[in-house]
Design an enzyme around this catalytic site. Sequence first.
Site, PDB file in Angstrom:
ATOM      1  N   GLU A 422      23.880  26.441 -48.557  1.00 55.29           N
ATOM      2  CA  GLU A 422      24.992  26.974 -47.776  1.00 55.29           C
ATOM      3  C   GLU A 422      24.809  26.742 -46.282  1.00 55.29           C
ATOM      4  O   GLU A 422      25.757  26.394 -45.572  1.00 55.29           O
ATOM      5  CB  GLU A 422      25.175  28.463 -48.067  1.00 55.29           C
ATOM      6  CG  GLU A 422      25.432  28.802 -49.513  1.00 55.29           C
ATOM      7  CD  GLU A 422      26.694  28.148 -50.072  1.00 55.29           C
ATOM      8  OE1 GLU A 422      27.494  27.599 -49.287  1.00 55.29           O
ATOM      9  OE2 GLU A 422      26.879  28.176 -51.285  1.00 55.29           O
ATOM     10  N   HIS A 513      33.127  19.971 -55.833  1.00 56.27           N
ATOM     11  CA  HIS A 513      31.909  20.459 -56.475  1.00 56.27           C
ATOM     12  C   HIS A 513      31.663  19.758 -57.811  1.00 56.27           C
ATOM     13  O   HIS A 513      30.525  19.520 -58.207  1.00 56.27           O
ATOM     14  CB  HIS A 513      32.000  21.964 -56.720  1.00 56.27           C
ATOM     15  CG  HIS A 513      32.196  22.783 -55.485  1.00 56.27           C
ATOM     16  ND1 HIS A 513      33.433  23.192 -55.069  1.00 56.27           N
ATOM     17  CD2 HIS A 513      31.317  23.238 -54.573  1.00 56.27           C
ATOM     18  CE1 HIS A 513      33.309  23.891 -53.950  1.00 56.27           C
ATOM     19  NE2 HIS A 513      32.037  23.935 -53.625  1.00 56.27           N
TER      20      HIS A 513
END
Length: 939
Positions: A422, A513
Amino acid sequence: MHHRSRTPGPKLLGVAIAAVLGLGVAVPPAFAGPAGGPSADADPVPGLVAGSDTGAPQLVTGLAEAAPGDNPAEAARAHLAAHQDRYRIDPGQLVEAGVERAADGRRTVRFEQRHGGIPVFGARYLVHLVGEGTGQRVESAGGKYFTGLTAPTVQSVPDEVLRRLAIGAVQDPVARAGATAEDRGPVVLPGGAGRLARHFTVRGSDPAVWAAKAQEVFVDASTGEVALSYQVRAPYPLDVPGAAASGVAAGVAASAAATSPDAAAAAPALEPATGTAPDALGRPARVNIGRLPDGTYQLVDLTRPATVTTYDAAGRDELDFSTLPADAHPAASPTTDFPAVTGTSGATDAHLNAAAVYDFYRDRLGRDGIDGKGGPITSVVNVTSFGEPLDNAYWDGRKMVYGGGSGKYLPFSAARDVAGHEMTHGVVKHTAELVGLGQSGALDEAVADYFGNAIEVTGRGMPMTDPRAALLGEDLCRTGTPEACADRRLDDRRTTVADYVGAPAGVDNGGVHLNSTIFSGALWDIRRTLDPLLADRLVYRALAEYLTPLDDFVDARNAVLAAGRALGLDRARLRTVAAAFDAHGIKAGWQRRIGVDSRPLLRELSTESVAPDVAAGRWVAATAGEGAKGSMAVYTGAVAGSAEPARLSAEDGRSHGWPATDGTTAAWVAMGPGADGGWGMEVLARPLDGGPARSVQRGANQYFGDVRVSGGDVAFLMTDYATGRGGPVLSRAGAPAVPIALPEGHRASALAFRDGLLAWTESWQVGERTVSAPTVYSLAAGKVVAQYVVDDANAAAGTEVGSTRLAGGRLLWVETPFDRTKGSTIRSGALDGSGVSDLLPAGPRLGTGTEPRRISGLTASDRAVTFAEAARPVTGGTRNTDLPKLWQLPLTGGTPERMSCNRGGQYSPVADRGTRVVWLDATAGRTDLVVRERAAGTC
């Protein structure tokens, strides 16, 4: 990255950045030739890669040209100007966007392109310099600069109209009703001559309804067409079967946090200290902390140039922390021994992992924090989502946000690879700025995949041969094996040709993703083969010095190879890098190797949101042309034969789309400036075989949609912006269009038109409940002749009724409960309002899965019914099998069969004669108009 199941958003305009903006894949010289691959002794680093839809090259390497000067940006600009024959770049259109300085002294100058002073979306050009002063020289250059832009620089559509159209891009009517649009200013969308657009960030006022559907919307400032739309970055859902939607405010937070003041700015002065705190598993850990003047302590690490601060949300909703609220304070303790809650909340792990990520980037790669300037690193732990545990984590554009875990999961800050993943998104934002859509978005995820795992295995001292090294998020589960817990694995061996998920923009922003491990798997193989430190420096250099916002997989391959040459890798090691990409199918032209069982009618449409139509062997479709250049236009062609498609709509500066046909006549909607110069919408009709287009209806303050044509008559739905009222409108045999009156408070949707009958779904409110009714109107009788009432009185969540179709002397429609534990039903009724039956009862998803079947599209001929199953919620395990697929069954009922075995998303089916169906197919990573004559059966 990560984390909990969420229903995909509505289909949005644009399949992928490359398709939407006309950015093709260049063929590097190294891969030219009959066999499509390099010779054994070929240099794996391409010397020159031509740009697509531009005269400027995508990449030039192997240079050693003098560029003297103490100012790198001016030296780089002078170099580009001095070599116009090579670059074809106007230096006057370049604005310096920063200089990246590597630890070895190398400088990368970033330029942004302007057209008439207006930013060109995603256009960045990079020049790489080595040496100093008079010995300074250019080593390579490249990126995306668009020659030939002639788009206007003054908008012709009023601001308020553009704002209204941006909000209209939200297809969910409930979310759209509460939406607002933040004006981000003008931008030129590249591709062909370019398009002047107005950029809006659209979000809802009620986050519980909006559910993370904040969208970046670009509206053509000349025509009013929504030229590009995609979701703001949202967290990736972990594969948690049956989990509720979560992480819904990430996109909203990303924008809001970037512009709001940081509550920490007013924090009192702290002194460095050390203490102990338990981690998520209760183990004591040494932590760097800060001492307040009153003698208490906070999780604030002052030992690095980048201050690391960790807040405990104490179970408050994530929406409260879109910006740090005034009453938020770092996790605290009266002594240097922090209490147990510091561990159970995830605060300790977030604090330690943030510092570890900083150390990795600084010590291993020479980067001073997320922003490269030693800026603060902030984490917020233990947030919830609408009263439920948040099994998720995300970078919101300014800080880390972690869920506090649940009965199944530890706090999400407990996994160092998740924290590294992240926080790497923040690094990407401050370097390549990869756009989070399609392949560029998948690259963003791939780089975050790679560094998340690299940070963890380096910190643990794990060998690359350890089976757990390639697992991402494997430490989050409270029970079960790491392999079962892992969200993704970088050794899944996925390839472009075999595994690329052909998802449109509305599904995971074009598969950002779902396709990431194709590229991150190649990077991980490089790390397994080369020295890990060298591999980390290679990938980082590619990110910081070569990648640009709109790059695709092949661009990124070339970027990594060029970075390898800059690092001094010899030819053998460069071949090793190239081989890793080859093994994952990442080389020019890979899209052409994906097999399909359908026949293409029109390739590379600019959107999957504008449905085609077909009748009597003739099709109509709307697209901005190959590469999605310019505004949409309407084209037609024959299903049989190979004749070139013919353009039906005029080149009049307007956007033409939403077409329909009866096989003889086409009708569609045009939007843009009219002859009087004012903006508006117009319904047009024209014979397929030639002749002038006629105006059916024009309005300056009206919205037209759901156009249908039958026997030369034209019907459509009209909404008046001023009153909000509307309904069906009918033009017979060229006569002026006349509204069909609906009762007060009634609305119409899902229009169908055939053989003198109109059908629609009519809905109205009765107290607190919604009543919907598939409705049949006879043109001959001039009245409604059948209506089938679907009363939601006993359905707390309500039922969506739509996809009305007329076929075989019956009316068909779909009923779908809003309660997602229940499935869709295809119903059929006689045209006199009697004989309602279930053509396809609610049941489990076909082919794979046991969850309820949800239907997203329906079409029918006199012989067969074809429908599209809606996409499964995007999860960590989502594959092509979870995207919408077409199924067909006889009009009289029976067992559905797969219409096509194409593995990608299949959208907007329209039935022709017999069992023939035309649809929009995203299998090849773009939207193609395709056809099949009959069902494929079992795939």
